[in-house]
Design an enzyme around this catalytic site. Sequence first.
Site, mmCIF file in Angstrom:
data_model
loop_
_atom_site.group_PDB
_atom_site.id
_atom_site.type_symbol
_atom_site.label_atom_id
_atom_site.label_comp_id
_atom_site.label_asym_id
_atom_site.label_seq_id
_atom_site.Cartn_x
_atom_site.Cartn_y
_atom_site.Cartn_z
ATOM 1 N N GLN A 1 0.849 -1.185 0.000
ATOM 2 C CA GLN A 1 0.000 0.000 0.000
ATOM 3 C C GLN A 1 0.879 1.227 0.000
ATOM 4 O O GLN A 1 1.908 1.291 0.669
ATOM 5 C CB GLN A 1 -0.909 0.020 1.230
ATOM 6 N N PHE B 1 -0.796 5.990 -3.621
ATOM 7 C CA PHE B 1 -1.752 5.923 -4.715
ATOM 8 C C PHE B 1 -2.834 4.878 -4.483
ATOM 9 O O PHE B 1 -3.805 4.830 -5.219
ATOM 10 C CB PHE B 1 -1.031 5.609 -6.021
ATOM 11 N N LYS C 1 -3.888 0.646 -2.780
ATOM 12 C CA LYS C 1 -3.432 -0.689 -2.425
ATOM 13 C C LYS C 1 -3.193 -1.529 -3.681
ATOM 14 O O LYS C 1 -3.815 -1.313 -4.721
ATOM 15 C CB LYS C 1 -4.462 -1.395 -1.544
ATOM 16 N N ASP D 1 8.136 9.319 -6.826
ATOM 17 C CA ASP D 1 8.149 8.538 -5.580
ATOM 18 C C ASP D 1 9.142 7.381 -5.707
ATOM 19 O O ASP D 1 8.790 6.227 -5.498
ATOM 20 C CB ASP D 1 6.748 8.023 -5.249
#
Length: 586
Positions: A271, A274, A276, A390
């Site tokens: 998770q 954005f 799961k 990210d």
Amino acid sequence: MSLKMKLIFGALLLACLYHLVLSNLQGDALYELKLSLGAPVNQLTDWNPNHVDPCTWSNVYCDNNAQVTSITLKGNGITGAIPKEFGNLSSLSSLDLGNNRLSGEIPSSLGDLKRLQFLTLSQNNLTGAIPESLSGLQNLINIMLDSNHLNGQIPERLFQIPKYNFTGNRLNCGRNFPQLCESDNGDSGASNKPKIGIIVGIVGGTIILLVLVGLLFFVCKGRQKGYKREMFVDVAGEVDGRITFGQLKRYAYRELQLATDSFNEKNVLGQGGFGKVYKGVLQDNTKVAVKRLTDFESPGGDAAFQREVEMISVAVHRNLLRLIGFCTTPSERLLVYPFMPNLSVAYRLRDRKPEEPVLDWATRKRVALGAARGLEYLHEHCNPKIIHRDVKAANVLLDEDFEAVVGDFGLAKLVDVRTTNVTTQVRGTMGHIAPEYLSTGKSSERTDVFGYGIMLLELVTGQRAIDFSRLEEEDDVLLLDHVKKLEREKGLDAIVDRNLNENYGMQEVEMMIQVALLCTQASPEDRPVMSEVVRMLEGEGLAERWEEWQHVEVTRRQEYERLQRRFEWGEDSLYQQVAIGLSGGR
């Protein structure tokens, strides 16, 4: 670095630390809640105080400021009383504790949740009266307290809520009050015309039956003409046959729902910000990973989302996770990827099972180079270029041969479509976010380079980017600061992952750390681009770049020491003192 820049950077770090402390406090509170709720040992296993950010825990959802806004613990076999500490989660908008075995009274502290919109405590063993404090929840639009052992008088204000259910209790509704015990829209007269409801039901059922017969007729006619069509009926009743964009497939929601066992929590692979990711098995026994986006904004709706998905699917590289399909409904956005059997680098570094092998040094070097090549492709060979936003060990996956596969690229654009790269919402993970992105919201390929540098430090050390346990030894919370300190003190051997059992070359370790420190310089203009990173990892140009960096660092430390002599304690504001102390120019 100028004094102004130091002050700005110090303020940013203060904001980061505030965010981290807040996350830690919320995590501590939720962990205490888990203990007092009496969750079974096989439930809520990732509610772990060692995992600082509770926003990554199962059944916990947060807003963009990392404030816990929703807790869903429905059907988890939880016992005990509802802790009064729930009232401390001031940003909570949804609380679902339904279908458990909770006992005791509803705590009046729930009345402190001023942002609460949805409250579900159905199908438990709760007793006592409904607290009057719930009447003060002005934002409440749905309250479900049915199937308990509640008694007494229902606060009259709760009958004004659009949707409520108090049935299956020993409450006074229906006797002392003219209101009904259950309503879907707050209109007490909504259910006083059962005949109309029956007629509507019969007509609706007939229409649905005719539609199904028509679909069956067309399917049979298609087979008679010699062709076969794959067709899946969506939950909403609409036909959503697979369509293709090249090799990209569009799946029906029902197909992915079946593949993941209705998105069962047991199938959660991970998770992040954005949404799961669920492990799934399609009808042809193909294993997939289904990412269920929880935060998306797509101007133009479904068509715009499909265009963005198609754009990302064109980015094909051996070190990028291949998108194989997607699904859209009015309320859902799902992406389908191949299942990566060795999960993520973060899992292998920190969460692997004892019987699973340690990532050896040769594999870590291969992962570093593969991830760099994947990012180089996104930045320099895609048109338009794709910025990940990210980059971290958790988003670098490992295929069956332990080759690096960068995942989640392009999701920032999918869920936040804009005409400019300046957004009001910083996406990423604390400890991995570049300082200029945190301050301005403006991302570039150099923000990815920063995150990649932190990932290299994760590979070398096996540690998290942020670790509060280091405070016990008076070390830096941020892994980057900790490594910088050891590099100055010539003590890098103390930071290498002990799981490697000294099966590595110290010179290679130092080279990887050097690349990491070059990638994580405070000024984005000073960082290398990913093609330069690839060359440095391959042994080209690192020595010259490192010598230049050391010269800059010496100059920076000299300036910091000069500022320390210039400013005396007591003459400066607390803000200036803290900013200088946190400026990173030690």
